[in-house]
Enzyme design. Structure first.
Site, PDB file in Angstrom:
ATOM      1  N   SER A 124       0.827  -1.206   0.000  1.00  0.00           N
ATOM      2  CA  SER A 124       0.000   0.000   0.000  1.00  0.00           C
ATOM      3  C   SER A 124       0.860   1.255   0.000  1.00  0.00           C
ATOM      4  O   SER A 124       1.967   1.261   0.513  1.00  0.00           O
ATOM      5  CB  SER A 124      -0.875  -0.025   1.257  1.00  0.00           C
ATOM      6  N   TYR A 149      -1.423   0.178  10.671  1.00  0.00           N
ATOM      7  CA  TYR A 149      -1.757  -0.481   9.396  1.00  0.00           C
ATOM      8  C   TYR A 149      -0.598  -0.272   8.402  1.00  0.00           C
ATOM      9  O   TYR A 149      -0.076  -1.220   7.838  1.00  0.00           O
ATOM     10  CB  TYR A 149      -3.051   0.089   8.807  1.00  0.00           C
ATOM     11  N   LYS A 153       2.322  -3.032   6.638  1.00  0.00           N
ATOM     12  CA  LYS A 153       2.641  -3.182   5.214  1.00  0.00           C
ATOM     13  C   LYS A 153       4.146  -3.010   4.998  1.00  0.00           C
ATOM     14  O   LYS A 153       4.767  -3.752   4.241  1.00  0.00           O
ATOM     15  CB  LYS A 153       1.854  -2.168   4.374  1.00  0.00           C
TER      16      LYS A 153
HETATM   17  C1  WQD Z   1      -9.580   8.634   2.060  1.00  0.00           C
HETATM   18  C2  WQD Z   1      -9.758  10.094   2.429  1.00  0.00           C
HETATM   19  C3  WQD Z   1     -10.000  10.442   4.803  1.00  0.00           C
HETATM   20  C4  WQD Z   1     -13.780   8.347   5.213  1.00  0.00           C
HETATM   21  C5  WQD Z   1      -6.887   3.673   2.126  1.00  0.00           C
HETATM   22  C6  WQD Z   1      -7.189   2.322   2.703  1.00  0.00           C
HETATM   23  C7  WQD Z   1      -5.949   1.572   2.986  1.00  0.00           C
HETATM   24  C8  WQD Z   1      -4.962   1.679   1.862  1.00  0.00           C
HETATM   25  C9  WQD Z   1      -4.683   3.116   1.518  1.00  0.00           C
HETATM   26  C10 WQD Z   1      -4.948  -0.101   0.257  1.00  0.00           C
HETATM   27  C11 WQD Z   1      -8.980  10.489   3.683  1.00  0.00           C
HETATM   28  C12 WQD Z   1     -11.276  10.844   4.054  1.00  0.00           C
HETATM   29  C13 WQD Z   1     -12.616   8.901   4.708  1.00  0.00           C
HETATM   30  C14 WQD Z   1     -14.823   9.197   5.658  1.00  0.00           C
HETATM   31  C15 WQD Z   1     -13.482  11.104   5.079  1.00  0.00           C
HETATM   32  N1  WQD Z   1      -5.466   1.027   0.699  1.00  0.00           N
HETATM   33  N2  WQD Z   1     -12.483  10.255   4.632  1.00  0.00           N
HETATM   34  N3  WQD Z   1     -14.637  10.559   5.569  1.00  0.00           N
HETATM   35  O1  WQD Z   1      -7.211   6.343   4.638  1.00  0.00           O
HETATM   36  O2  WQD Z   1      -6.406   6.954   2.335  1.00  0.00           O
HETATM   37  O3  WQD Z   1      -6.468   4.544   3.144  1.00  0.00           O
HETATM   38  O4  WQD Z   1      -5.950   3.655   1.122  1.00  0.00           O
HETATM   39  O5  WQD Z   1      -4.140  -0.791   0.760  1.00  0.00           O
HETATM   40  O6  WQD Z   1      -6.322   0.221   3.114  1.00  0.00           O
HETATM   41  O7  WQD Z   1      -7.873   2.506   3.933  1.00  0.00           O
HETATM   42  O8  WQD Z   1      -8.583   5.792   2.581  1.00  0.00           O
HETATM   43  O9  WQD Z   1     -10.973   5.950   2.090  1.00  0.00           O
HETATM   44  O10 WQD Z   1     -10.231   5.766   4.512  1.00  0.00           O
HETATM   45  O11 WQD Z   1      -9.801   7.870   3.260  1.00  0.00           O
HETATM   46  O12 WQD Z   1     -13.337  12.342   5.008  1.00  0.00           O
HETATM   47  O13 WQD Z   1     -15.904   8.758   6.137  1.00  0.00           O
HETATM   48  O14 WQD Z   1     -11.138  10.333   2.749  1.00  0.00           O
HETATM   49  O15 WQD Z   1      -9.721  11.362   5.851  1.00  0.00           O
HETATM   50  O16 WQD Z   1      -8.533  11.826   3.528  1.00  0.00           O
HETATM   51  P1  WQD Z   1      -7.107   6.008   3.216  1.00  0.00           P
HETATM   52  P2  WQD Z   1      -9.972   6.280   3.151  1.00  0.00           P
END
Ligand code: WQD
Length: 336
Positions: A124, A149, A153
């Site tokens: 990731s 997390y 990785k």
């Molecule tokens: C994206 C953006 C949040 C939820 C993901 C996967 C992880 C890895 C990397 C593969 C962030 C914002 C989120 C919400 C929000 N993938 N958000 N409200 O954290 O970048 O990580 O990609 O391995 O497994 O989790 O993804 O979708 O959680 O968040 O504002 O209800 O959306 O703060 O900026 P993240 P995410």
């Protein structure tokens, strides 16, 4: 050629299952259904018009792995099985170290024991932490991850690289995913986390479908053009196809040990507010949201340089953000 897909009933694993079969491989799934539902198996049989080979069990269960490696002549492994929510890992780190690192060590031991040489690892972009320069390349420093997390990785990548080097027979590739979203065109498989979604898109579509309250935007005070955090969103089918390319490339390598790393993203950065706008453009649906404080473990901005995977793997993402969001919504409507 039999390919073991650990976590193959999950969001990315199920889409990769379809892509592998379409390219002539015989995928075998191991899954404990801790973050996916059994219904996925029937849907995969529907989409591929063929029965699904699956062993139900946990990747930390040695007997399950012995069963798989003796029941099938496995020639390659794609290792997806892991817990993956950044926020949850901050609250429950031990679950992540046991689940993600423990299972990878056991898998490597079994591959050694059964003489299985090819491993594609689901890594990731979180290994980069908050990169100093963007777009982030594979040579960018792997910074101290901001969440357990991300740390699991990083640790798995190191464990795989070091055991590949020591083994003299193993060949491995770590694919560093950015943010997988969307769903298969059939709307029979897609992202369906059990319980309240940690990720942006499933929460957004469940909110628009009336299953959840307003979307919570975690932070609007980031140093970005509109104040919300930037990520690189990639269609899950583009990501699935990247695995097929990576596997073919790996099998072709006859020098062992062999290991390499590839960024798998769209190459574009989109903020949370831009995603909301793109979703409304793509579907004509309104997204209601509320603004909240930043979430622990989140970084400001990350998006991929995909030059290396374009050139070496002959792979490139082809689906746009709007197409991905349209497919995510079609999936949400199908499961209402
Ligand atoms: C994206 C953006 C949040 C939820 C993901 C996967 C992880 C890895 C990397 C593969 C962030 C914002 C989120 C919400 C929000 N993938 N958000 N409200 O954290 O970048 O990580 O990609 O391995 O497994 O989790 O993804 O979708 O959680 O968040 O504002 O209800 O959306 O703060 O900026 P993240 P995410």
């Amino acid at each position: 050629m039999n390919i073991l897909i650990t976590g193959g009933a999950g969001f990315i694993g199920s889409h990769t299952y379809v892509a592998l079969l379409a390219h002539g491989y015989t995928p075998i799934i191991v899954d404990n259904f801790s973050n996916s539902s059994e219904s996925v198996i029937g849907q995969l049989a529907d989409i591929t018009k063929s029965p699904v080979e699956i062993v139900r069990g946990d990747m930390n269960d040695s007997a399950i792995l012995d069963q798989v490696f003796t029941q099938y002549k496995i020639e390659g492994v794609i290792h997806f099985a892991a817990a993956k929510a950044v926020g949850e890992s901050v609250e429950n780190p031990l679950k992540y170290y046991r689940n993600n690192v423990g299972a990878t060590i056991l898998l490597l031991e079994k591959m050694q024991a059964y003489g299985v040489k090819n491993l594609v690892f689901s890594s990731s972009c979180t290994v980069y932490g908050q990169p100093e320069t963007l777009p982030v390349t594979e040579n960018s420093p792997v910074l101290k991850a901001l969440s357990p997390y991300g740390n699991t990785k990083q640790m798995c990548e190191e464990i795989i690289e070091e055991s590949t080097r020591a083994s003299q027979q193993l060949k491995s590739i770590s694919l560093r995913y950015f943010n997988p979203i969307g769903a298969h065109k059939s709307a029979k498989i897609g992202e369906l986390p059990l319980g309240p979604p940690a990720n942006l898109i499933p929460y957004l579509t469940q909110s628009v479908a009336g299953l959840r309250g307003p979307l919570q935007i975690w932070g609007t005070d980031y140093p970005t053009p509109d104040g919300t955090a930037i990520r690189d969103y990639i269609h899950v089918c583009d990501l699935a196809e990247a695995h097929v390319k990576a596997l073919a490339y790996l099998i072709k390598q006859n020098e062992a040990p062999f290991y390499d790393y590839f960024n798998i993203g769209s190459g574009e950065g989109s903020s949370v507010l831009q995603v909301i706008q793109a979703f409304e453009n793509a579907t004509g649906k309104k997204v209601n949201y509320e603004i909240r404080e930043r979430r622990a473990g989140d970084i400001t901005s990350v998006y991929a340089s995909t030059e290396k995977s374009n050139k070496v793997l002959d792979w490139k993402a082809t689906r746009s953000l709007e197409e991905s969001l349209k497919d995510a919504w079609a999936w949400q409507e199908a499961i209402l």
